[in-house]
Design a protein around this motif. Sequence first.
Motif, PDB file in Angstrom:
ATOM      1  N   PRO A   8      40.918  18.808  21.482  1.00  0.00           N
ATOM      2  CA  PRO A   8      42.289  19.471  21.542  1.00  0.00           C
ATOM      3  C   PRO A   8      42.508  20.349  22.992  1.00  0.00           C
ATOM      4  CG  PRO A   8      40.872  20.551  20.031  1.00  0.00           C
ATOM      5  CD  PRO A   8      40.051  19.396  20.481  1.00  0.00           C
ATOM      6  N   THR A   9      41.551  20.700  23.366  1.00  0.00           N
ATOM      7  CA  THR A   9      41.303  21.487  24.616  1.00  0.00           C
ATOM      8  C   THR A   9      41.678  20.661  25.768  1.00  0.00           C
ATOM      9  OG1 THR A   9      40.273  23.396  24.164  1.00  0.00           O
ATOM     10  CG2 THR A   9      39.324  22.148  25.885  1.00  0.00           C
ATOM     11  N   GLU A  10      42.065  21.547  27.036  1.00  0.00           N
ATOM     12  CA  GLU A  10      42.262  20.808  28.486  1.00  0.00           C
ATOM     13  C   GLU A  10      41.045  21.545  29.298  1.00  0.00           C
ATOM     14  OE1 GLU A  10      45.759  20.903  30.470  1.00  0.00           O
ATOM     15  OE2 GLU A  10      46.820  19.950  28.848  1.00  0.00           O
ATOM     16  N   TYR A  11      40.554  20.588  30.035  1.00  0.00           N
ATOM     17  CA  TYR A  11      39.285  21.224  30.840  1.00  0.00           C
ATOM     18  C   TYR A  11      39.682  21.092  32.240  1.00  0.00           C
ATOM     19  CZ  TYR A  11      36.564  20.324  26.796  1.00  0.00           C
ATOM     20  OH  TYR A  11      35.980  20.570  25.452  1.00  0.00           O
ATOM     21  N   ALA A  12      38.958  22.081  32.842  1.00  0.00           N
ATOM     22  CA  ALA A  12      38.962  21.993  34.486  1.00  0.00           C
ATOM     23  C   ALA A  12      37.500  21.718  34.867  1.00  0.00           C
ATOM     24  CB  ALA A  12      39.559  23.712  34.888  1.00  0.00           C
TER      25      ALA A  12
ATOM     26  N   GLU B 140      39.864  25.352  29.931  1.00  0.00           N
ATOM     27  CA  GLU B 140      40.964  26.037  30.779  1.00  0.00           C
ATOM     28  C   GLU B 140      41.390  27.269  30.009  1.00  0.00           C
ATOM     29  OE1 GLU B 140      44.193  23.981  32.706  1.00  0.00           O
ATOM     30  OE2 GLU B 140      42.855  22.363  33.160  1.00  0.00           O
ATOM     31  N   ARG B 141      41.240  27.464  28.809  1.00  0.00           N
ATOM     32  CA  ARG B 141      41.754  28.700  28.174  1.00  0.00           C
ATOM     33  C   ARG B 141      40.734  29.681  28.303  1.00  0.00           C
ATOM     34  NH1 ARG B 141      41.642  26.104  22.089  1.00  0.00           N
ATOM     35  NH2 ARG B 141      39.505  25.638  22.935  1.00  0.00           N
ATOM     36  N   ASP B 142      39.711  29.429  28.821  1.00  0.00           N
ATOM     37  CA  ASP B 142      38.519  30.554  29.142  1.00  0.00           C
ATOM     38  C   ASP B 142      38.902  31.177  30.429  1.00  0.00           C
ATOM     39  OD1 ASP B 142      37.542  30.523  26.557  1.00  0.00           O
ATOM     40  OD2 ASP B 142      35.881  28.851  27.212  1.00  0.00           O
ATOM     41  N   GLY B 143      39.659  30.389  31.251  1.00  0.00           N
ATOM     42  CA  GLY B 143      39.864  30.345  32.661  1.00  0.00           C
ATOM     43  C   GLY B 143      38.843  29.859  33.495  1.00  0.00           C
ATOM     44  N   VAL B 144      39.179  29.751  34.864  1.00  0.00           N
ATOM     45  CA  VAL B 144      38.432  28.927  35.967  1.00  0.00           C
ATOM     46  C   VAL B 144      37.615  30.187  36.511  1.00  0.00           C
ATOM     47  CG1 VAL B 144      38.516  28.353  38.235  1.00  0.00           C
ATOM     48  CG2 VAL B 144      40.195  27.251  36.419  1.00  0.00           C
ATOM     49  N   PRO B 145      36.308  30.061  36.536  1.00  0.00           N
ATOM     50  CA  PRO B 145      35.508  31.254  37.005  1.00  0.00           C
ATOM     51  C   PRO B 145      35.633  31.360  38.556  1.00  0.00           C
ATOM     52  CG  PRO B 145      34.173  29.136  36.312  1.00  0.00           C
ATOM     53  CD  PRO B 145      35.675  28.766  36.282  1.00  0.00           C
ATOM     54  N   ASP B 146      35.408  32.744  38.779  1.00  0.00           N
ATOM     55  CA  ASP B 146      35.880  33.461  40.168  1.00  0.00           C
ATOM     56  C   ASP B 146      34.930  32.541  41.254  1.00  0.00           C
ATOM     57  OD1 ASP B 146      37.659  35.041  39.114  1.00  0.00           O
ATOM     58  OD2 ASP B 146      36.149  36.632  39.124  1.00  0.00           O
ATOM     59  N   ALA B 147      33.650  32.299  40.817  1.00  0.00           N
ATOM     60  CA  ALA B 147      33.014  31.402  41.782  1.00  0.00           C
ATOM     61  C   ALA B 147      33.338  30.044  42.089  1.00  0.00           C
ATOM     62  CB  ALA B 147      31.551  31.443  41.371  1.00  0.00           C
ATOM     63  N   ALA B 148      34.392  29.640  41.386  1.00  0.00           N
ATOM     64  CA  ALA B 148      34.825  28.219  41.903  1.00  0.00           C
ATOM     65  C   ALA B 148      35.451  28.066  43.212  1.00  0.00           C
ATOM     66  CB  ALA B 148      36.100  27.662  40.656  1.00  0.00           C
ATOM     67  N   THR B 149      34.873  26.773  43.800  1.00  0.00           N
ATOM     68  CA  THR B 149      35.522  26.829  45.293  1.00  0.00           C
ATOM     69  C   THR B 149      36.462  25.823  45.335  1.00  0.00           C
ATOM     70  OG1 THR B 149      33.586  25.387  45.624  1.00  0.00           O
ATOM     71  CG2 THR B 149      33.555  27.837  46.303  1.00  0.00           C
ATOM     72  N   ALA B 150      36.350  24.842  44.511  1.00  0.00           N
ATOM     73  CA  ALA B 150      37.423  23.812  44.231  1.00  0.00           C
ATOM     74  C   ALA B 150      37.591  23.578  42.722  1.00  0.00           C
ATOM     75  CB  ALA B 150      37.080  22.654  44.883  1.00  0.00           C
ATOM     76  N   VAL B 151      38.941  23.235  42.210  1.00  0.00           N
ATOM     77  CA  VAL B 151      39.056  23.268  40.979  1.00  0.00           C
ATOM     78  C   VAL B 151      40.258  21.811  40.710  1.00  0.00           C
ATOM     79  CG1 VAL B 151      40.250  24.135  38.889  1.00  0.00           C
ATOM     80  CG2 VAL B 151      38.893  25.411  40.691  1.00  0.00           C
ATOM     81  N   SER B 152      39.705  21.041  39.661  1.00  0.00           N
ATOM     82  CA  SER B 152      40.692  19.925  39.245  1.00  0.00           C
ATOM     83  C   SER B 152      41.064  20.300  37.560  1.00  0.00           C
ATOM     84  CB  SER B 152      40.061  18.586  39.241  1.00  0.00           C
ATOM     85  OG  SER B 152      41.147  17.473  38.931  1.00  0.00           O
ATOM     86  N   ARG B 153      42.045  20.614  37.469  1.00  0.00           N
ATOM     87  CA  ARG B 153      42.625  20.996  36.194  1.00  0.00           C
ATOM     88  C   ARG B 153      43.502  19.837  35.345  1.00  0.00           C
ATOM     89  NH1 ARG B 153      43.468  26.883  35.837  1.00  0.00           N
ATOM     90  NH2 ARG B 153      43.204  27.609  38.122  1.00  0.00           N
TER      91      ARG B 153
END
Length: 128
Positions: A16-20, A49-62
């Motif tokens: 059910p969740t969406e991922y990044a 994605e509900r937990d948020g993207v980590p600050d240490a992420a340098t690139a993200v695909s949502r």
Amino acid sequence: MDPHDYLDGGTVAVAPTEYAICRMEGTEPPASAFAVVRDDTETTAVVDERDGVPDAATAVSRGWKRLTFEMELPFELVGFLAVVADELARAGVSIYALSSYSTDHVLVTESDLDAAVDRLDSLGCVVR
């Protein structure tokens, strides 16, 4: 062993969740990550994605949805993921594939989910 024997009547669960999917700076991914892949050049984390993207992420695909093949796949089974990837490619669906010890997971974008489900149905899978 024929991969089609596992796909025909096999259950595929749509999370059910969406991922990044995140490229991480350094090697310490968040503890809550669904999956982590490390190689010599980078660390990738798949996060809810509900937990948020980590600050240490340098690139993200949502906006990725996880499809889990709820069947135990033996190591001797050759071509299972190839059959799935080929069928989804024919529908123009890009995948991000992950394997655990006994099963496979495929992430598809939310916009491709319906097409992916249709193709898995055509392989005989029961998608829920």
